[in-house]
Write a protein that holds these residues in place. Sequence first.
Motif, PDB file in Angstrom:
ATOM      1  N   MET A  12     -11.306  -9.410 -17.272  1.00  0.00           N
ATOM      2  CA  MET A  12     -10.330  -9.769 -16.241  1.00  0.00           C
ATOM      3  C   MET A  12      -9.074  -8.930 -16.381  1.00  0.00           C
ATOM      4  N   GLN A  13      -8.648  -8.695 -17.663  1.00  0.00           N
ATOM      5  CA  GLN A  13      -7.475  -7.861 -17.882  1.00  0.00           C
ATOM      6  C   GLN A  13      -7.706  -6.431 -17.408  1.00  0.00           C
ATOM      7  N   GLU A  14      -8.900  -5.939 -17.694  1.00  0.00           N
ATOM      8  CA  GLU A  14      -9.218  -4.586 -17.261  1.00  0.00           C
ATOM      9  C   GLU A  14      -9.205  -4.481 -15.726  1.00  0.00           C
ATOM     10  N   LYS A  15      -9.718  -5.518 -15.055  1.00  0.00           N
ATOM     11  CA  LYS A  15      -9.747  -5.509 -13.586  1.00  0.00           C
ATOM     12  C   LYS A  15      -8.334  -5.553 -13.021  1.00  0.00           C
ATOM     13  N   LEU A  16      -7.493  -6.405 -13.602  1.00  0.00           N
ATOM     14  CA  LEU A  16      -6.115  -6.503 -13.124  1.00  0.00           C
ATOM     15  C   LEU A  16      -5.363  -5.199 -13.362  1.00  0.00           C
ATOM     16  N   GLU A  17      -5.640  -4.583 -14.518  1.00  0.00           N
ATOM     17  CA  GLU A  17      -4.986  -3.304 -14.811  1.00  0.00           C
ATOM     18  C   GLU A  17      -5.427  -2.222 -13.826  1.00  0.00           C
ATOM     19  N   SER A  18      -6.716  -2.248 -13.466  1.00  0.00           N
ATOM     20  CA  SER A  18      -7.200  -1.247 -12.498  1.00  0.00           C
ATOM     21  C   SER A  18      -6.581  -1.464 -11.133  1.00  0.00           C
ATOM     22  N   TRP A  19      -6.425  -2.741 -10.751  1.00  0.00           N
ATOM     23  CA  TRP A  19      -5.776  -3.044  -9.469  1.00  0.00           C
ATOM     24  C   TRP A  19      -4.313  -2.576  -9.495  1.00  0.00           C
ATOM     25  N   LEU A  20      -3.664  -2.840 -10.621  1.00  0.00           N
ATOM     26  CA  LEU A  20      -2.263  -2.432 -10.736  1.00  0.00           C
ATOM     27  C   LEU A  20      -2.136  -0.920 -10.677  1.00  0.00           C
ATOM     28  N   ASP A  21      -3.051  -0.247 -11.344  1.00  0.00           N
ATOM     29  CA  ASP A  21      -3.038   1.215 -11.289  1.00  0.00           C
ATOM     30  C   ASP A  21      -3.245   1.710  -9.864  1.00  0.00           C
ATOM     31  N   SER A  22      -4.161   1.057  -9.165  1.00  0.00           N
ATOM     32  CA  SER A  22      -4.425   1.457  -7.770  1.00  0.00           C
ATOM     33  C   SER A  22      -3.191   1.244  -6.900  1.00  0.00           C
ATOM     34  N   ILE A  23      -2.501   0.116  -7.123  1.00  0.00           N
ATOM     35  CA  ILE A  23      -1.288  -0.165  -6.342  1.00  0.00           C
ATOM     36  C   ILE A  23      -0.220   0.884  -6.631  1.00  0.00           C
ATOM     37  N   VAL A  24      -0.060   1.218  -7.906  1.00  0.00           N
ATOM     38  CA  VAL A  24       0.957   2.207  -8.276  1.00  0.00           C
ATOM     39  C   VAL A  24       0.623   3.569  -7.680  1.00  0.00           C
ATOM     40  N   VAL A  25      -0.675   3.943  -7.769  1.00  0.00           N
ATOM     41  CA  VAL A  25      -1.090   5.245  -7.242  1.00  0.00           C
ATOM     42  C   VAL A  25      -0.918   5.303  -5.728  1.00  0.00           C
ATOM     43  N   ASN A  26      -1.271   4.177  -5.064  1.00  0.00           N
ATOM     44  CA  ASN A  26      -1.231   4.148  -3.594  1.00  0.00           C
ATOM     45  C   ASN A  26       0.093   3.624  -3.045  1.00  0.00           C
ATOM     46  N   LEU A  27       1.076   3.424  -3.924  1.00  0.00           N
ATOM     47  CA  LEU A  27       2.353   2.871  -3.474  1.00  0.00           C
ATOM     48  C   LEU A  27       2.993   3.714  -2.362  1.00  0.00           C
ATOM     49  N   PRO A  28       3.012   5.045  -2.452  1.00  0.00           N
ATOM     50  CA  PRO A  28       3.570   5.840  -1.337  1.00  0.00           C
ATOM     51  C   PRO A  28       2.826   5.611  -0.026  1.00  0.00           C
ATOM     52  N   ASN A  29       1.481   5.527  -0.135  1.00  0.00           N
ATOM     53  CA  ASN A  29       0.693   5.280   1.084  1.00  0.00           C
ATOM     54  C   ASN A  29       0.990   3.899   1.664  1.00  0.00           C
ATOM     55  N   ILE A  30       1.195   2.916   0.793  1.00  0.00           N
ATOM     56  CA  ILE A  30       1.509   1.556   1.255  1.00  0.00           C
ATOM     57  C   ILE A  30       2.847   1.542   1.983  1.00  0.00           C
ATOM     58  N   LEU A  31       3.845   2.223   1.398  1.00  0.00           N
ATOM     59  CA  LEU A  31       5.157   2.287   2.043  1.00  0.00           C
ATOM     60  C   LEU A  31       5.067   2.995   3.393  1.00  0.00           C
ATOM     61  N   ILE A  32       4.296   4.076   3.430  1.00  0.00           N
ATOM     62  CA  ILE A  32       4.107   4.794   4.706  1.00  0.00           C
ATOM     63  C   ILE A  32       3.410   3.900   5.723  1.00  0.00           C
ATOM     64  N   ALA A  33       2.407   3.139   5.260  1.00  0.00           N
ATOM     65  CA  ALA A  33       1.668   2.246   6.160  1.00  0.00           C
ATOM     66  C   ALA A  33       2.600   1.174   6.741  1.00  0.00           C
ATOM     67  N   ILE A  34       3.507   0.641   5.901  1.00  0.00           N
ATOM     68  CA  ILE A  34       4.466  -0.360   6.384  1.00  0.00           C
ATOM     69  C   ILE A  34       5.386   0.248   7.434  1.00  0.00           C
ATOM     70  N   LEU A  35       5.862   1.449   7.161  1.00  0.00           N
ATOM     71  CA  LEU A  35       6.730   2.133   8.123  1.00  0.00           C
ATOM     72  C   LEU A  35       5.987   2.408   9.435  1.00  0.00           C
ATOM     73  N   VAL A  36       4.716   2.822   9.315  1.00  0.00           N
ATOM     74  CA  VAL A  36       3.917   3.074  10.523  1.00  0.00           C
ATOM     75  C   VAL A  36       3.729   1.794  11.329  1.00  0.00           C
ATOM     76  N   PHE A  37       3.497   0.678  10.638  1.00  0.00           N
ATOM     77  CA  PHE A  37       3.312  -0.603  11.330  1.00  0.00           C
ATOM     78  C   PHE A  37       4.583  -1.012  12.070  1.00  0.00           C
TER      79      PHE A  37
END
Length: 295
Positions: A12-37
């Motif tokens: 479970m820790q490994e899964k949460l860490e992978s999700w967190l890594d994905s969020i950190v990596v995709n954070l610029p894309n998420i911010l861009i997506a919010i701005l686009v919305f």
Amino acid sequence: MNDKLIDAWNKMQEKLESWLDSIVVNLPNILIAILVFIAALIASKYISKIARKILDKSRLQPSMKNLISKFISITVVILGLFLILGILNLDKALNTILAGAGVAGLAVGLALQGALANTYSGIILSYIKHIKFGDWIKTNDYEGEVIDIDLRAVTIKQVDNNLVYIPNKLVVDNPIKNYSTTAQSRVILECGVGYESDLRFVKNLTIETIVNNFKAVENKEDVLFLWREFGDSSINYELRFWINSTSALEVAKAQSETMMLIKEVYDENDINIPFPIRTLDFPDNFSLIKDNNEN
């Protein structure tokens, strides 16, 4: 047992860490997506207003103008959502959504055939010039003023102020009598006079009464007076003339006024408007006096 719990906790820790890594990596894309919305929402609002201004120059019904402007606004938001899915690298999810939407659309179309028919008919009614807001129409045995046309039904207000909602499909598929398509409406009245009457005098008197009391009737040639038949108790005629009105209610008022005027002028000139009379023929030996000797 403890080993299993520890192993599950580690996974479970490994899964949460992978999700967190994905969020950190995709954070610029998420911010861009919010701005686009946010940009899509703002753009949909302004584009909808621009579309409404353009539609106001057309002859579409107001309800249809609102519908089209809202549809354009929703379309802009949907395009923004598709763009967001691409920014977030969710192309596979987009394909899945489109495929599901196609299947769902087919099922919904089959289930809502009647509603879709009314929607299509509503679009047709919004484009045709023969029926619009404020018109006085008669269709499907209902008569009244058109106060709304949407994608489901035509709403008319009757003389008694009740509202009638007629499905668009019935209006399109059946005849429509529109009293408002011309600037004038014809008043038609039938009446009869006694057999002892001077028919030429009655005709001239009736025509003069109409000419003197209705502004739209300028001369005697505008009034059509026709003797129709020798009736059972009267000689019947038909009277026709035009008034400046596009409402069936105004025509009914003119008919009522005409009846009062004709009755008044006929009374002044001793012209009889007879009512049906039944004559009873009794045998010669018939007596209404009861014989006292009878029990």
